[in-house]
Motif scaffolding. Sequence first.
Motif, PDB file in Angstrom:
ATOM      1  N   LEU A  25      28.138  48.455  39.786  1.00 40.76           N
ATOM      2  CA  LEU A  25      28.933  49.289  38.895  1.00 40.76           C
ATOM      3  C   LEU A  25      30.390  49.280  39.335  1.00 40.76           C
ATOM      4  CD1 LEU A  25      28.866  51.319  36.506  1.00 40.76           C
ATOM      5  CD2 LEU A  25      28.629  53.139  38.209  1.00 40.76           C
ATOM      6  N   MET A  26      31.284  48.959  38.407  1.00 44.87           N
ATOM      7  CA  MET A  26      32.716  48.944  38.669  1.00 44.87           C
ATOM      8  C   MET A  26      33.337  50.149  37.956  1.00 44.87           C
ATOM      9  SD  MET A  26      32.742  46.209  40.440  1.00 44.87           S
ATOM     10  CE  MET A  26      34.508  46.011  40.664  1.00 44.87           C
ATOM     11  N   VAL A  27      33.680  51.176  38.722  1.00 44.34           N
ATOM     12  CA  VAL A  27      34.206  52.409  38.135  1.00 44.34           C
ATOM     13  C   VAL A  27      35.702  52.265  37.920  1.00 44.34           C
ATOM     14  CG1 VAL A  27      34.473  54.885  38.434  1.00 44.34           C
ATOM     15  CG2 VAL A  27      32.396  53.755  39.250  1.00 44.34           C
ATOM     16  N   ARG A  28      36.123  52.439  36.648  1.00 40.65           N
ATOM     17  CA  ARG A  28      37.540  52.342  36.299  1.00 40.65           C
ATOM     18  C   ARG A  28      37.948  53.533  35.443  1.00 40.65           C
ATOM     19  NH1 ARG A  28      36.100  46.532  35.181  1.00 40.65           N
ATOM     20  NH2 ARG A  28      36.555  45.378  37.093  1.00 40.65           N
ATOM     21  N   GLU A  29      39.017  53.395  34.708  1.00 35.78           N
ATOM     22  CA  GLU A  29      39.640  54.561  34.043  1.00 35.78           C
ATOM     23  C   GLU A  29      38.842  55.115  32.869  1.00 35.78           C
ATOM     24  OE1 GLU A  29      44.227  53.073  34.973  1.00 35.78           O
ATOM     25  OE2 GLU A  29      43.334  52.747  33.002  1.00 35.78           O
ATOM     26  N   SER A  30      37.979  54.319  32.247  1.00 36.28           N
ATOM     27  CA  SER A  30      37.299  54.786  31.024  1.00 36.28           C
ATOM     28  C   SER A  30      36.220  55.826  31.288  1.00 36.28           C
ATOM     29  CB  SER A  30      36.688  53.600  30.268  1.00 36.28           C
ATOM     30  OG  SER A  30      35.612  53.047  30.983  1.00 36.28           O
ATOM     31  N   THR A  31      35.932  56.104  32.576  1.00 34.39           N
ATOM     32  CA  THR A  31      35.043  57.223  32.889  1.00 34.39           C
ATOM     33  C   THR A  31      35.704  58.189  33.863  1.00 34.39           C
ATOM     34  OG1 THR A  31      33.987  55.944  34.688  1.00 34.39           O
ATOM     35  CG2 THR A  31      32.932  55.883  32.515  1.00 34.39           C
ATOM     36  N   ALA A  78      37.944  43.504  30.776  1.00 38.20           N
ATOM     37  CA  ALA A  78      37.551  44.867  31.150  1.00 38.20           C
ATOM     38  C   ALA A  78      38.572  45.513  32.078  1.00 38.20           C
ATOM     39  CB  ALA A  78      36.177  44.850  31.815  1.00 38.20           C
ATOM     40  N   ASP A  79      39.189  44.711  32.930  1.00 33.85           N
ATOM     41  CA  ASP A  79      40.156  45.247  33.884  1.00 33.85           C
ATOM     42  C   ASP A  79      41.586  45.181  33.353  1.00 33.85           C
ATOM     43  OD1 ASP A  79      40.778  46.464  36.307  1.00 33.85           O
ATOM     44  OD2 ASP A  79      41.095  44.565  37.343  1.00 33.85           O
ATOM     45  N   TRP A  80      41.790  44.545  32.187  1.00 28.92           N
ATOM     46  CA  TRP A  80      43.138  44.368  31.651  1.00 28.92           C
ATOM     47  C   TRP A  80      43.495  45.385  30.573  1.00 28.92           C
ATOM     48  CZ3 TRP A  80      42.558  38.357  30.734  1.00 28.92           C
ATOM     49  CH2 TRP A  80      42.455  37.729  31.979  1.00 28.92           C
ATOM     50  N   VAL A  81      42.486  45.928  29.887  1.00 30.30           N
ATOM     51  CA  VAL A  81      42.772  46.876  28.805  1.00 30.30           C
ATOM     52  C   VAL A  81      43.211  48.215  29.393  1.00 30.30           C
ATOM     53  CG1 VAL A  81      41.196  45.804  27.173  1.00 30.30           C
ATOM     54  CG2 VAL A  81      40.346  47.597  28.704  1.00 30.30           C
ATOM     55  N   SER A  82      43.741  49.063  28.530  1.00 31.17           N
ATOM     56  CA  SER A  82      44.149  50.406  28.960  1.00 31.17           C
ATOM     57  C   SER A  82      43.559  51.442  27.992  1.00 31.17           C
ATOM     58  CB  SER A  82      45.671  50.524  28.973  1.00 31.17           C
ATOM     59  OG  SER A  82      46.075  51.801  29.408  1.00 31.17           O
ATOM     60  N   PRO A  83      42.732  52.355  28.500  1.00 32.98           N
ATOM     61  CA  PRO A  83      42.306  52.482  29.896  1.00 32.98           C
ATOM     62  C   PRO A  83      41.362  51.351  30.310  1.00 32.98           C
ATOM     63  CG  PRO A  83      41.050  53.982  28.514  1.00 32.98           C
ATOM     64  CD  PRO A  83      42.094  53.369  27.625  1.00 32.98           C
ATOM     65  N   SER A  84      41.429  50.990  31.586  1.00 33.60           N
ATOM     66  CA  SER A  84      40.551  49.932  32.080  1.00 33.60           C
ATOM     67  C   SER A  84      39.101  50.385  31.968  1.00 33.60           C
ATOM     68  CB  SER A  84      40.900  49.582  33.526  1.00 33.60           C
ATOM     69  OG  SER A  84      40.842  50.720  34.358  1.00 33.60           O
ATOM     70  N   LEU A  85      38.217  49.415  31.764  1.00 33.37           N
ATOM     71  CA  LEU A  85      36.833  49.714  31.397  1.00 33.37           C
ATOM     72  C   LEU A  85      35.906  49.779  32.602  1.00 33.37           C
ATOM     73  CD1 LEU A  85      34.752  50.028  29.045  1.00 33.37           C
ATOM     74  CD2 LEU A  85      34.495  47.529  29.145  1.00 33.37           C
ATOM     75  N   THR A  86      35.230  50.917  32.746  1.00 36.48           N
ATOM     76  CA  THR A  86      34.126  51.005  33.695  1.00 36.48           C
ATOM     77  C   THR A  86      32.990  50.147  33.149  1.00 36.48           C
ATOM     78  OG1 THR A  86      34.679  53.216  34.483  1.00 36.48           O
ATOM     79  CG2 THR A  86      32.384  52.528  34.707  1.00 36.48           C
ATOM     80  N   THR A  87      32.410  49.312  33.999  1.00 31.16           N
ATOM     81  CA  THR A  87      31.389  48.376  33.519  1.00 31.16           C
ATOM     82  C   THR A  87      30.466  47.969  34.657  1.00 31.16           C
ATOM     83  OG1 THR A  87      31.059  46.273  32.338  1.00 31.16           O
ATOM     84  CG2 THR A  87      32.872  46.361  33.920  1.00 31.16           C
ATOM     85  N   VAL A  88      29.370  47.332  34.295  1.00 37.64           N
ATOM     86  CA  VAL A  88      28.415  46.820  35.277  1.00 37.64           C
ATOM     87  C   VAL A  88      28.726  45.347  35.504  1.00 37.64           C
ATOM     88  CG1 VAL A  88      25.980  46.426  35.817  1.00 37.64           C
ATOM     89  CG2 VAL A  88      26.662  48.470  34.518  1.00 37.64           C
ATOM     90  N   ARG A  89      29.093  45.007  36.716  1.00 34.52           N
ATOM     91  CA  ARG A  89      29.487  43.627  37.014  1.00 34.52           C
ATOM     92  C   ARG A  89      28.274  42.734  37.218  1.00 34.52           C
ATOM     93  NH1 ARG A  89      33.895  42.245  41.516  1.00 34.52           N
ATOM     94  NH2 ARG A  89      35.223  42.657  39.689  1.00 34.52           N
ATOM     95  N   VAL A  90      28.293  41.614  36.524  1.00 39.67           N
ATOM     96  CA  VAL A  90      27.360  40.519  36.775  1.00 39.67           C
ATOM     97  C   VAL A  90      28.177  39.391  37.382  1.00 39.67           C
ATOM     98  CG1 VAL A  90      25.749  38.875  35.762  1.00 39.67           C
ATOM     99  CG2 VAL A  90      25.910  41.187  34.809  1.00 39.67           C
ATOM    100  N   ASP A  91      27.787  38.942  38.560  1.00 35.88           N
ATOM    101  CA  ASP A  91      28.524  37.886  39.255  1.00 35.88           C
ATOM    102  C   ASP A  91      28.210  36.547  38.588  1.00 35.88           C
ATOM    103  OD1 ASP A  91      29.629  36.028  40.977  1.00 35.88           O
ATOM    104  OD2 ASP A  91      29.058  37.124  42.791  1.00 35.88           O
ATOM    105  N   LYS A  92      29.071  36.131  37.666  1.00 38.57           N
ATOM    106  CA  LYS A  92      28.813  34.901  36.920  1.00 38.57           C
ATOM    107  C   LYS A  92      28.870  33.669  37.819  1.00 38.57           C
ATOM    108  CE  LYS A  92      31.136  37.376  34.579  1.00 38.57           C
ATOM    109  NZ  LYS A  92      31.365  38.847  34.689  1.00 38.57           N
ATOM    110  N   ALA A  93      29.724  33.697  38.849  1.00 36.73           N
ATOM    111  CA  ALA A  93      29.797  32.561  39.771  1.00 36.73           C
ATOM    112  C   ALA A  93      28.474  32.389  40.510  1.00 36.73           C
ATOM    113  CB  ALA A  93      30.942  32.766  40.762  1.00 36.73           C
ATOM    114  N   ALA A  94      27.905  33.508  40.966  1.00 32.39           N
ATOM    115  CA  ALA A  94      26.607  33.453  41.653  1.00 32.39           C
ATOM    116  C   ALA A  94      25.503  33.033  40.692  1.00 32.39           C
ATOM    117  CB  ALA A  94      26.282  34.812  42.271  1.00 32.39           C
ATOM    118  N   LEU A  95      25.583  33.540  39.469  1.00 31.95           N
ATOM    119  CA  LEU A  95      24.568  33.225  38.456  1.00 31.95           C
ATOM    120  C   LEU A  95      24.547  31.724  38.169  1.00 31.95           C
ATOM    121  CD1 LEU A  95      22.636  35.005  36.717  1.00 31.95           C
ATOM    122  CD2 LEU A  95      24.352  34.903  34.913  1.00 31.95           C
ATOM    123  N   GLY A  96      25.731  31.155  37.904  1.00 32.03           N
ATOM    124  CA  GLY A  96      25.809  29.732  37.620  1.00 32.03           C
ATOM    125  C   GLY A  96      25.468  28.876  38.821  1.00 32.03           C
ATOM    126  N   GLY A  97      25.965  29.274  39.986  1.00 38.44           N
ATOM    127  CA  GLY A  97      25.700  28.512  41.198  1.00 38.44           C
ATOM    128  C   GLY A  97      24.232  28.473  41.554  1.00 38.44           C
TER     129      GLY A  97
END
Length: 290
Positions: A284-290, A239-258
């Motif tokens: 919410l992680m606001v990036r270039e796609s919005t 999501a953060d590597w594509v261009s434009p970078s993707l605005t998305t809702v972050r789920v903390d996978k480390a916290a989820l698994g832990g």
Amino acid sequence: IHELGFHPNKLARALVTQHTDTIGLIVDDFANPFFAELAAAVQASAQAAGYSIFLCNSAGLWEEELRALDSLVAHGVDGIIVSPSAGLTAERLSPFADRYGPIVAVGHAPHHHRIGHIQIATRRGAHEAVEHLIERGHQRIAMLCGIGAPAIHHRYHGYREALLTHGLPLRDELVCTGATTFERGRASTLALLTQHPDITAIFAYNDLLALGALRACAELGRRVPVDCAVVGFDDIPLADWVSPSLTTVRVDKAALGGQAVELLLSMLTSPESAPPSVTVETRLMVREST
């Protein structure tokens, strides 16, 4: 020990202690980066606590989940963490919980007194994502949805609530259901934007669908975010590597698994206590796609 190359026989020890120091993990799809991150987080937390992991892939099919449960029980794992499909109902999962041992469900959780629950605030996260689009002036917002899984319904209801809260019509023809893959996101977006060119924003059930939407917009010459904004869900690394970078809702996978491992271990320690339900919040992680 070093000179003789001695290694403890865990099988022999398990016969005495009735513990194998292993945990079973059943996930939907290894190819989805979300589940790959979740599996890595579970493994890291389990290893830190002295446990090994048996990893199973269900492809989102309840029949495969039941086969995986049978296999894990046969291997004598001490507990199981599962990200269940909609088909893994309480009726199907309860026999395992009744006769076997602690199970932690991540996401959807069939109700049972021996099943712990790690839930994600998906409905709130979806509401926030769509509200973000509305605040930027979008009124014709489509949704790329999945099918079957309860999390899909939660994200759809978050989308629906945001529209209704702001007095915007809910147009069924702008909601596209199906698989949650990159190719499905691309094909669905091509169809939606061709049939409904008035769409100015797309909210996708997950980042793979959203990345497919970005590809479709490029193919149609729709500039992102000028002509069409796109929001995903999960915040996979891409999501953060594509261009434009993707605005998305972050789920903390480390916290989820832990937290899943922590809950399972607490259930092993106190088997008579009712397992709690733990909620992992989103951001919410606001990036270039919005």
